[in-house]
Design a protein around this motif. Structure first.
Motif, PDB file in Angstrom:
ATOM      1  N   LYS A 142       0.800  -0.953   0.095  1.00 24.35           N
ATOM      2  CA  LYS A 142      -0.212   0.101   0.119  1.00 24.35           C
ATOM      3  C   LYS A 142       0.970   1.330   0.062  1.00 24.35           C
ATOM      4  N   ILE A 202       0.676   4.300  -1.309  1.00 22.17           N
ATOM      5  CA  ILE A 202       0.182   5.542  -1.012  1.00 22.17           C
ATOM      6  C   ILE A 202      -0.104   5.896   0.332  1.00 22.17           C
ATOM      7  N   GLU A 247       9.417   4.429  -2.409  1.00 21.44           N
ATOM      8  CA  GLU A 247       8.073   4.389  -2.304  1.00 21.44           C
ATOM      9  C   GLU A 247       7.331   5.636  -3.000  1.00 21.44           C
ATOM     10  N   GLN A 305       6.467   4.023  -6.326  1.00 17.84           N
ATOM     11  CA  GLN A 305       5.434   2.894  -6.358  1.00 17.84           C
ATOM     12  C   GLN A 305       4.255   3.759  -6.193  1.00 17.84           C
ATOM     13  N   ALA A 306       4.063   4.705  -5.355  1.00 21.45           N
ATOM     14  CA  ALA A 306       2.957   5.320  -5.233  1.00 21.45           C
ATOM     15  C   ALA A 306       2.352   6.133  -6.462  1.00 21.45           C
ATOM     16  N   LEU A 340       2.889   5.305  -9.290  1.00 18.24           N
ATOM     17  CA  LEU A 340       2.267   4.364 -10.391  1.00 18.24           C
ATOM     18  C   LEU A 340       0.757   4.280 -10.288  1.00 18.24           C
ATOM     19  N   GLU A 341       0.698   4.680  -9.050  1.00 20.29           N
ATOM     20  CA  GLU A 341      -1.093   4.550  -8.825  1.00 20.29           C
ATOM     21  C   GLU A 341      -1.600   5.797  -8.792  1.00 20.29           C
ATOM     22  N   ASP A 342      -0.750   6.787  -8.468  1.00 20.66           N
ATOM     23  CA  ASP A 342      -1.560   8.130  -8.418  1.00 20.66           C
ATOM     24  C   ASP A 342      -0.284   9.008  -9.052  1.00 20.66           C
ATOM     25  N   SER A 384       7.936   9.886 -16.253  1.00 19.36           N
ATOM     26  CA  SER A 384       6.587   9.187 -15.750  1.00 19.36           C
ATOM     27  C   SER A 384       5.526  10.264 -16.128  1.00 19.36           C
TER      28      SER A 384
END
Length: 238
Positions: A69, A71, A118, A121-122, A124-126, A165
Motif C-alpha cells: 500500500k 500511497i 516508495e 511506487q505510489a 504508479l497508482e496516482d 513518468s
C-alpha cells in the motif's frame, strides 16, 4: 567485512545489501553491531524527536509498504519528512548528524532513500506522487549537497525519471543533460537517458537509446552495471 551485493544487509533491514547500506563503510557496520545506543552528542533533542517520529509515522508507514500500500505509506512518510526537515541545521550538508541522532540502528539516510522508492511506487497508482517525488528529491539535494555521491546521484536520477513518468520530456532532458554533465563517469547517467528513449512510446528512438547504452559501457566497471546494460542492449536488438 566483505559483503556480497545480493546478500542480506547487516543492518538488519531485511533488504539486500545493494539496496540498503552499500554506501556505508565497514566501520559503520562494526558500530551497529557493537553499540546498543547511539551517541546523542550535538543532537540536542533531535534524538527523542526522531524516535517519536519512528513510532508515530515511520513504523506504521513501513507496515503499509510491506502490505503493498504505497500511497498510505507515503502519506505517513511525507509527514515524517516534514518533521525531519525541521531538525536540519544550516551546517548539515549531509545526513550524518541526523543519522547519529537516530534511535539504535535506524538511519535517516536509509529512510529517505526508502521514501524516494516508495514515492515511485505510489506514483504508479496516482501520478501526483511523482510530483511529490520531484519536490522531495529536489529538497534532499538542496539540504544535503555533500551526501554520499551515489545517493545524491540516485536522487537526481529520480527527478528525471519522475518527469519522464509525467510525460514532461523536455524537463526530463534538461535534468538528464545536467546529470551527464555533473556525473560524466557514472554509467547510470547514460542508462537513465537510454531508458527514456528505449521504453517511452511517445519519444521512442532506438538509435538514441543504443547510443546512450554504449556510452554507459565505456564507464561501467561493476559487474552488476555491465550486466544491466547488456540486458538493455539485448532487449533493443530483439
Amino acid at each position: 567485512m566483505n559483503i556480497g551485493r545480493n546478500e542480506p544487509c547487516p543492518c538488519g533491514s531485511g533488504k539486500k545489501y545493494k539496496l540498503c547500506c552499500i554506501n556505508k563503510s565497514n566501520a559503520d557496520f562494526d558500530s551497529i553491531a557493537a553499540a546498543t545506543t547511539k551517541s546523542s552528542q550535538s543532537c540536542d533533542n533531535s534524538d527523542s524527536i526522531l524516535e517519536e517520529l519512528f513510532g508515530r509515522y515511520i513504523f506504521e508507514g513501513y507496515e503499509f509498504s510491506g502490505k503493498g500500500k504505497p500511497i498510505e505509506a507515503c502519506e505517513l512518510f511525507l509527514k515524517a519528512w516534514e518533521e525531519i526537515r525541521h531538525q536540519i541545521r544550516p551546517e548539515d550538508r549531509s545526513t550524518k548528524r541526523l543519522n547519529d541522532c537516530c534511535p539504535k540502528s535506524f538511519f535517516v539516510s536509509n529512510f529517505l532513500q526508502d521514501l524516494e522508492e516508495e514515492l515511485h511506487q505510489a506514483g504508479l497508482e496516482d501520478p501526483t506522487f511523482f510530483e511529490n517525488r520531484i519536490d522531495f528529491c529536489q529538497s534532499f539535494c538542496r539540504y544535503f549537497p555533500d551526501e554520499n555521491p551515489l545517493t545524491f546521484h540516485n536522487m537526481r536520477r529520480a527527478i528525471a525519471d519522475s518527469y519522464v513518468s509525467l510525460g514532461q520530456f523536455d524537463h526530463a532532458r534538461e535534468e538528464l543533460d545536467r546529470l551527464v554533465s555533473d556525473f560524466p563517469k557514472n554509467p547510470w547517467s547514460y542508462i537513465q537517458y537510454g531508458d527514456m528513449y528505449q521504453f517511452e512510446p511517445a519519444i521512442k528512438d532506438r538509435d538514441k537509446a543504443l547510443d546512450f547504452y554504449q556510452r554507459a559501457l565505456r564507464y561501467a566497471t561493476d559487474h552488476y552495471d555491465i550486466e544491466a546494460i547488456h540486458e538493455r542492449i539485448q532487449d533493443h536488438s530483439s
